[in-house]
Each structure stands twice: as structure tokens, then as C-alpha cells.
Design a protein around this motif. Structure first.
Motif, mmCIF file in Angstrom:
data_model
loop_
_atom_site.group_PDB
_atom_site.id
_atom_site.type_symbol
_atom_site.label_atom_id
_atom_site.label_comp_id
_atom_site.label_asym_id
_atom_site.label_seq_id
_atom_site.Cartn_x
_atom_site.Cartn_y
_atom_site.Cartn_z
ATOM 1 N N TYR A 117 0.859 -1.175 0.000
ATOM 2 C CA TYR A 117 0.000 0.000 0.000
ATOM 3 C C TYR A 117 0.895 1.224 0.000
ATOM 4 O O TYR A 117 1.822 1.329 0.799
ATOM 5 N N LEU A 157 -1.911 7.202 -2.414
ATOM 6 C CA LEU A 157 -2.982 7.275 -3.404
ATOM 7 C C LEU A 157 -3.292 8.737 -3.683
ATOM 8 O O LEU A 157 -3.169 9.584 -2.807
ATOM 9 N N GLU A 211 -6.361 11.073 -4.350
ATOM 10 C CA GLU A 211 -7.820 11.061 -4.258
ATOM 11 C C GLU A 211 -8.420 11.749 -5.473
ATOM 12 O O GLU A 211 -7.869 12.714 -5.994
ATOM 13 N N ILE A 217 -3.593 5.131 -8.356
ATOM 14 C CA ILE A 217 -2.148 5.025 -8.233
ATOM 15 C C ILE A 217 -1.543 5.045 -9.622
ATOM 16 O O ILE A 217 -2.216 4.778 -10.611
ATOM 17 N N VAL A 232 -8.172 2.460 -7.310
ATOM 18 C CA VAL A 232 -8.044 1.551 -6.173
ATOM 19 C C VAL A 232 -9.373 1.523 -5.422
ATOM 20 O O VAL A 232 -9.865 2.558 -4.971
#
Length: 178
Positions: free
Chosen positions: A49, A52, A54, A66, A75
Motif C-alpha cells: 500500500y 494514493l 484522491e 495510483i 483503487v
């Protein structure tokens, strides 16, 4: 972000013989204390992980996107997709990159899971049809219930769970031409 496992869309090599047709390989993982499985042929790789980005106005279960070797990959938080609480990020949280096919096109989608367990072979005679009631997620998200070591593993139907058309409608980006 570094790759942990790369399946390349193919099951891991076995020594000497192919997987018998009545056995299928599944990646098992934990999500909210329950064990789920996805057919290994749909999985491209598993990554740690990471950060990311948004995206505004997306459904709550889309955590962001990503950059995977130059490609933008959405994701999905599977827990939130199932109508539960959002996944809390821990050391073991992973993103499983799954290749889905819709209308002759393939698209990679990442799914957040609490932890990846193992790749298991589940004989077809050990897979029961999905229950018509009692499951904590929508029945069309389940392709079967695999029996592993005396416990049930929920085998997901990734085409339904990660339906690009349904996600587009939920995010308001679907086009209605009727």
C-alpha cells in the motif's frame, strides 16, 4: 511502491505437471476478519500500500488512483464496496492488481485488502454454490464458497465486484444516452 508478488495473469509454475482441470488456484486474503479468495488468473500482481491520489466526486469505496508503471489504476476499498467500514491502513495492507475485461477491453483495478494470505488450490468438488441468504455481501459478488481446512472461504466474482459500468453509474460519470 515495490512489487511483492507478480503473477502476470498466469498461475505460478508447478514442477512437472499442470494444475488438474478440477482444481483451481485462488489468492486468499483477509478483509474485516473474514477470508476471501479471487481466482489467480485474474490477478496481475500484489503491491505494498502506498500513496494514493484522491479523485473528487467518486463513490466512497474508490479510495483514489495510483500510478502503476505509467498507467492510472483506480483503487477500490473492498470493505467499503461491501457496505462495511473503510479499510484501516496497517503494515500488512496491500493492493491486489486485478485485470478485468468488459466489452472487449481490459482494465487494471487495484483492490485494498487487510492482508494477503496464500495461494491455495481448491478442488472444484470443494466449492459450493453461493448462498442465497446470510452472506454479509451482495449475492452477485460471490461466485462460490470454498471449503478449506474445515472453514468456508468466500470466492469473489471479480467481474461483478469490480463492474466498471456500475462504478461509473455510482460515481455519476456514466453517460445516459436514452
Amino acid at each position: 511502491m515495490s512489487a511483492i508478488v507478480q503473477a502476470g495473469g498466469k498461475p505460478p509454475a508447478t514442477t512437472g505437471s499442470a494444475v488438474p482441470p478440477d482444481q483451481q488456484q485462488y489468492l486468499t486474503f483477509m478483509l474485516g476478519g473474514e477470508t476471501y479468495a479471487i481466482g489467480i488468473l485474474a490477478i496481475k500482481e500484489i503491491i505494498e500500500y502506498g500513496t494514493l491520489t484522491e479523485v473528487p466526486r467518486m463513490p466512497s469505496f474508490i479510495r483514489g488512483v495510483i500510478n502503476l508503471r505509467g498507467a492510472v489504476v483506480p483503487v477500490v476499498d473492498l470493505s467499503a464496496r461491501f457496505g462495511k467500514l473503510a479499510t484501516k491502513v496497517t503494515r500488512r495492507t496491500c493492493i491486489v492488481i486485478i485485470e478485468i475485461t468488459t466489452n472487449q477491453e481490459t482494465q487494471d483495478v487495484g483492490v485494498m485488502v487487510d492482508a494477503v494470505n496464500a495461494v491455495l488450490e481448491i478442488p472444484s468438488q470443494e466449492i459450493e454454490p453461493p448462498p442465497s441468504f446470510g452472506a454479509n455481501i451482495r449475492a452477485d459478488f460471490i461466485s462460490g464458497m470454498g471449503k478449506v481446512a474445515g472453514k468456508f472461504v468466500i470466492i469473489l466474482n471479480v467481474q461483478n465486484v469490480l463492474s466498471v459500468d456500475e462504478i461509473a453509474v455510482l460515481s455519476g460519470t456514466g453517460q445516459s444516452e436514452e
